[in-house]
Design an enzyme around this catalytic site. Structure first.
Site, PDB file in Angstrom:
ATOM      1  N   LEU A 167      15.948   6.191   5.565  1.00 42.02           N
ATOM      2  CA  LEU A 167      15.619   6.130   6.988  1.00 42.02           C
ATOM      3  C   LEU A 167      15.149   7.501   7.481  1.00 42.02           C
ATOM      4  CD1 LEU A 167      15.718   3.844   9.159  1.00 42.02           C
ATOM      5  CD2 LEU A 167      17.800   4.929  10.015  1.00 42.02           C
ATOM      6  N   ARG A 169      11.292   9.690   8.428  1.00 44.52           N
ATOM      7  CA  ARG A 169      10.215   9.455   9.396  1.00 44.52           C
ATOM      8  C   ARG A 169       9.580   8.081   9.194  1.00 44.52           C
ATOM      9  NH1 ARG A 169       9.295  14.750   7.559  1.00 44.52           N
ATOM     10  NH2 ARG A 169       9.356  16.396   9.164  1.00 44.52           N
ATOM     11  N   ILE A 170       9.193   7.796   7.943  1.00 48.89           N
ATOM     12  CA  ILE A 170       8.506   6.533   7.662  1.00 48.89           C
ATOM     13  C   ILE A 170       9.464   5.362   7.779  1.00 48.89           C
ATOM     14  CG2 ILE A 170       7.323   5.228   5.858  1.00 48.89           C
ATOM     15  CD1 ILE A 170       6.123   7.919   4.912  1.00 48.89           C
ATOM     16  N   ARG A 190      21.494   9.174   2.268  1.00 51.55           N
ATOM     17  CA  ARG A 190      22.572   9.983   1.696  1.00 51.55           C
ATOM     18  C   ARG A 190      23.748  10.069   2.662  1.00 51.55           C
ATOM     19  NH1 ARG A 190      18.911  15.055  -0.470  1.00 51.55           N
ATOM     20  NH2 ARG A 190      17.790  13.922  -2.094  1.00 51.55           N
ATOM     21  N   ILE A 245       6.780   0.958  -0.534  1.00 53.54           N
ATOM     22  CA  ILE A 245       5.651   1.811  -0.157  1.00 53.54           C
ATOM     23  C   ILE A 245       5.996   3.275  -0.411  1.00 53.54           C
ATOM     24  CG2 ILE A 245       4.513   0.262   1.477  1.00 53.54           C
ATOM     25  CD1 ILE A 245       7.037   2.948   2.572  1.00 53.54           C
ATOM     26  N   ARG A 247       7.649   5.310  -3.799  1.00 47.19           N
ATOM     27  CA  ARG A 247       7.205   5.706  -5.128  1.00 47.19           C
ATOM     28  C   ARG A 247       7.667   4.650  -6.120  1.00 47.19           C
ATOM     29  NH1 ARG A 247       4.087   8.704  -3.148  1.00 47.19           N
ATOM     30  NH2 ARG A 247       3.787  10.951  -3.540  1.00 47.19           N
ATOM     31  N   ASP A 271       3.014  -1.373  -3.173  1.00 44.06           N
ATOM     32  CA  ASP A 271       1.885  -0.460  -3.038  1.00 44.06           C
ATOM     33  C   ASP A 271       1.937   0.640  -4.079  1.00 44.06           C
ATOM     34  OD1 ASP A 271      -0.432   0.655  -1.735  1.00 44.06           O
ATOM     35  OD2 ASP A 271       0.864   2.164  -0.814  1.00 44.06           O
ATOM     36  N   GLU A 276       1.211   4.773 -12.374  1.00 44.04           N
ATOM     37  CA  GLU A 276      -0.093   4.485 -11.768  1.00 44.04           C
ATOM     38  C   GLU A 276      -1.217   5.202 -12.521  1.00 44.04           C
ATOM     39  OE1 GLU A 276       0.270   5.581  -7.655  1.00 44.04           O
ATOM     40  OE2 GLU A 276       1.884   4.147  -7.302  1.00 44.04           O
ATOM     41  N   HIS A 294      -1.871   1.709  -4.132  1.00 40.89           N
ATOM     42  CA  HIS A 294      -1.341   2.926  -3.501  1.00 40.89           C
ATOM     43  C   HIS A 294      -2.237   3.376  -2.349  1.00 40.89           C
ATOM     44  CE1 HIS A 294       1.314   6.700  -4.307  1.00 40.89           C
ATOM     45  NE2 HIS A 294       1.113   6.506  -3.021  1.00 40.89           N
TER      46      HIS A 294
END
Length: 328
Positions: A167, A169-170, A190, A245, A247, A271, A276, A294
């Site tokens: 939780l 910014r994104i 955490r 979204i 890694r 994504d 990759e 991605h």
């Protein structure tokens, strides 16, 4: 300014030209500025790389890279006078952060400017995998609507219990969007986020058990590798969905493929992937999996903002050894 940063600024000498090194492909705007404005060197690929480093490694003081092609352990060891790493992207797990910290090498990234677009992508995957939007599109394009009375029923996207793993910014931006759909938000970090108003779960396993959909927004790197493992996926269960979204390395990809192919997970919107641009062949065959290359931050507006912030970090470091958006 930290003591280390203050000392750097005090001892700062001018940096120009070949003392700046582009590592791997970067955004075209950044690449053009590196070549035209700064006269930076570019690290070659293949056999030429070894010869280049033998001749020029000692002179490199600043490296500019992307989140996908960072300054890895081997390269960093070969750059004895490296002072700073300027990273295009919010993620910087391709760079050896531990070694950088040991050597006092600051790293910058591009936070905030891509938050909304990545959150939008998470929402798009969420809606797609639950409502089967692109699967239904393929159904129409294959001409099956004319021969089949109706498309199979999908899953309601509103009013679900959704878990956000990470939780930051994104993650917060994703949660805000899902609140508009009447979703009940749970999360794991955490430590609890003060004032979030969402339900904190003490572990990824407990988070998965509590929700219908698990959305991964955690940072990549060694600390989060395979954080979502077979045990977490088992708790999410055969009616649960996963959206990633963040890694690909945050998820045990082999366990994810098994859960999806064996029907132990209802679906996934992805994504990002572990290696990759390789995508496991098994996923290509599944109608309940949405696959993106991605492109979480892949809008013209956001990439322009990311490029501008990358160059702002570089110019700032060249000016006075400070970074506008340092990590850590």
């Amino acid at each position: 300014m930290s003591t280390h940063a203050a000392a750097q600024a005090e001892n700062h000498t001018a940096i120009s030209g070949k003392q700046i090194l582009q590592v791997g492909p970067v955004n075209p705007t950044v690449a053009a500025a590196l070549a035209d404005e700064f006269g930076a060197a570019r690290l070659p690929d293949g056999p030429e790389r070894t010869e280049f480093l033998q001749r020029h490694a000692d002179g490199v003081r600043v490296a500019v890279c992307s989140g996908r092609f960072g300054v890895d352990s081997d390269l960093m060891r070969q750059l004895p006078n490296l002072e700073a790493i300027v990273n295009f992207g919010v993620g910087y797990d391709a760079t050896d952060v531990a070694q950088a910290n040991e050597r006092g090498i600051p790293i910058s990234n591009t936070p905030d400017v891509l938050t909304d677009c990545v959150a939008d992508t998470a929402l798009a995957l969420y809606l797609d995998v639950l409502r089967q939007t692109t699967a239904a599109d393929r159904f129409v394009r294959r001409g099956e609507w004319e021969s089949t009375p109706s498309y199979p029923l999908a899953t309601r996207a509103s009013s679900k219990k959704v878990g956000i793993l990470g939780l930051g910014r994104i993650g917060k931006a994703i949660a805000k969007r899902l609140e508009a759909f009447g979703c009940e938000i749970h999360y794991h970090n955490r430590r609890p986020v003060e004032g979030s108003g969402y339900t904190y779960q003490a572990s990824p396993t407990e988070l998965a058990e509590a929700v219908d959909v698990l959305v991964i927004a955690a940072a990549g790197g060694p600390e989060t590798a395979n954080l979502v493992d077979a045990a977490v996926l088992a708790k999410l269960g055969p009616e649960g969905y996963l959206v990633n979204i963040a890694r690909g390395t945050v998820v045990d990809e082999e366990a994810l493929v098994s859960a999806l192919t064996e029907g132990r997970l209802a679906g996934a919107g992805l994504d990002v992937f572990a290696s990759e641009p390789h995508v496991p062949a098994e996923l290509m065959e599944l109608e309940n999996v949405v696959l993106l290359p991605h492109v979480g931050s892949g809008t013209r507006e956001t990439r322009a903002d990311m490029a501008a912030l990358t160059l702002e970090n570089l110019r700032s470091y060249l000016r006075d050894a400070s970074l506008v958006t340092p990590v850590g």
